[in-house]
Design an enzyme around this catalytic site. Structure first.
Site, PDB file in Angstrom:
ATOM      1  N   ASP A 116       0.582  -1.079  -0.218  1.00  0.00           N
ATOM      2  CA  ASP A 116       0.093  -0.161  -0.465  1.00  0.00           C
ATOM      3  C   ASP A 116       0.586   1.100   0.084  1.00  0.00           C
ATOM      4  O   ASP A 116       1.489   1.781   0.617  1.00  0.00           O
ATOM      5  CB  ASP A 116      -1.009  -0.019   0.746  1.00  0.00           C
ATOM      6  CG  ASP A 116      -2.300   0.822   1.011  1.00  0.00           C
ATOM      7  OD1 ASP A 116      -2.490   1.074  -0.154  1.00  0.00           O
ATOM      8  OD2 ASP A 116      -3.222   0.708   1.352  1.00  0.00           O
ATOM      9  N   SER A 137      -7.405   4.333  -1.148  1.00  0.00           N
ATOM     10  CA  SER A 137      -6.708   3.139  -1.086  1.00  0.00           C
ATOM     11  C   SER A 137      -7.857   2.625  -2.126  1.00  0.00           C
ATOM     12  O   SER A 137      -7.271   1.446  -2.447  1.00  0.00           O
ATOM     13  CB  SER A 137      -6.998   2.498  -0.192  1.00  0.00           C
ATOM     14  OG  SER A 137      -5.865   3.043   0.946  1.00  0.00           O
ATOM     15  N   THR A 153      -7.974  -1.746   0.826  1.00  0.00           N
ATOM     16  CA  THR A 153      -7.220  -2.208  -0.118  1.00  0.00           C
ATOM     17  C   THR A 153      -7.849  -3.644  -0.480  1.00  0.00           C
ATOM     18  O   THR A 153      -7.584  -4.274  -1.700  1.00  0.00           O
ATOM     19  CB  THR A 153      -5.972  -1.846   0.611  1.00  0.00           C
ATOM     20  OG1 THR A 153      -5.479  -0.716   0.615  1.00  0.00           O
ATOM     21  CG2 THR A 153      -4.725  -3.203  -0.887  1.00  0.00           C
TER      22      THR A 153
END
Length: 279
Positions: free
Chosen positions: A59, A109, A172
């Site tokens: 990430d 995200s 995510t």
């Protein structure tokens, strides 16, 4: 402040000494270029079908972050840093992907993970949908749904699953299995009353994607209003489908799992299972 200046000067001097310790004249760079070219020429295309694919998501792993990591790795070895290589930079094939959103300069995200995992760019704060979605409008979700690499693999007859250190319903991992007009809709109680025709993200994981065979998750407290224990529901659904699901609560339990008989696996702390937390 004086100590800070001395420290910076010391680092600069060390860097200069390191740089001067290895000759990098024109011949050095020509030779390196030739070696790189020869390695590329010798690469043979891989035409076999992959047995297993492990897909990692770092990430926030932008080019600048990778550069900083490369330099730090090199400096920890006593080098300047720029000349170091990360392990994946030596792979035979490397590609870049742009993961921007369609409606904002700075993405989040949810939209970037949708781009990575579904191959479709979408709007800020939305999960597993295309650009036709209207933020926080349930009625726009159905036509905007897009499938993920996890679904593609399952349709091809592959066993699938995922492991996350973030919440299992976090933006995510969520696009792997969910479609939502808002990344915030992680469990039912948080969805506005007028938009509850849509399932929350946690319920979608259990009820809409039976293809998930392995899930290791890190839940956060989320008190559901519908009274469901989604973890028990997942186990029951697997049993009714003729599978043998296994729940593991710690490392020792995982080590005792018989891979020959366990069809499906879910892992989290026992406390969370007792509370029915998935989000």
């Amino acid at each position: 402040m004086a100590q800070y200046h001395i420290y910076c000067v010391a680092i600069l001097l060390i860097g200069l000494l390191l740089r001067s310790s290895t000759s990098q004249d024109a011949n050095f760079w020509i030779q390196e270029a030739q070696e790189t070219l020869q390695r590329a020429i010798k690469i043979q295309p891989i035409t076999n079908v992959a047995k297993n694919i492990i897909y990692f998501v770092g990430d926030g792993m932008s080019i600048s972050t990778i550069t900083a990591a490369r330099i730090m790795k090199g400096q920890l070895k006593g080098k300047l840093g720029e000349e170091e290589k990360l392990s994946f930079e030596s792979f035979p094939y490397v590609s870049l992907a742009k993961t921007y959103t369609t409606d904002k300069q700075v993405p989040d995200s949810a939209a970037t993970a949708t781009a990575l995992q579904c191959g479709v760019k979408s709007k800020y704060f939305t999960v597993g949908v295309d650009d036709s979605i209207i933020f926080e409008q349930c009625s726009s979700v159905e036509k905007a749904k897009v499938e993920s690499i996890l679904k593609w693999a399952a349709d091809a007859g592959k066993s699938t699953g995922f492991v996350t250190t973030a919440r299992v319903t976090h933006a995510t991992p969520a696009p792997l299995y969910a479609h939502s007009a808002s990344r915030k809709w992680e469990y039912d109680a948080i969805i506005p009353v007028g938009e509850r025709a849509c399932k929350d993200i946690a319920a979608q994981l259990v009820e809409d994607y039976p293809e998930n065979d392995t899930i290791f998750l890190n839940p956060a407290p989320g008190q559901r209003e519908d009274g469901k224990n989604l973890i028990d529901d997942w186990m029951d659904l697997k049993r009714r489908a003729g599978n043998q699901p296994v729940f593991v609560a710690d490392k020792s339990t995982l080590a005792r799992v018989d891979a020959a008989t366990a069809d499906c696996l879910m892992g989290m702390k026992q406390l969370y299972r007792d509370k029915g937390w998935i989000c």
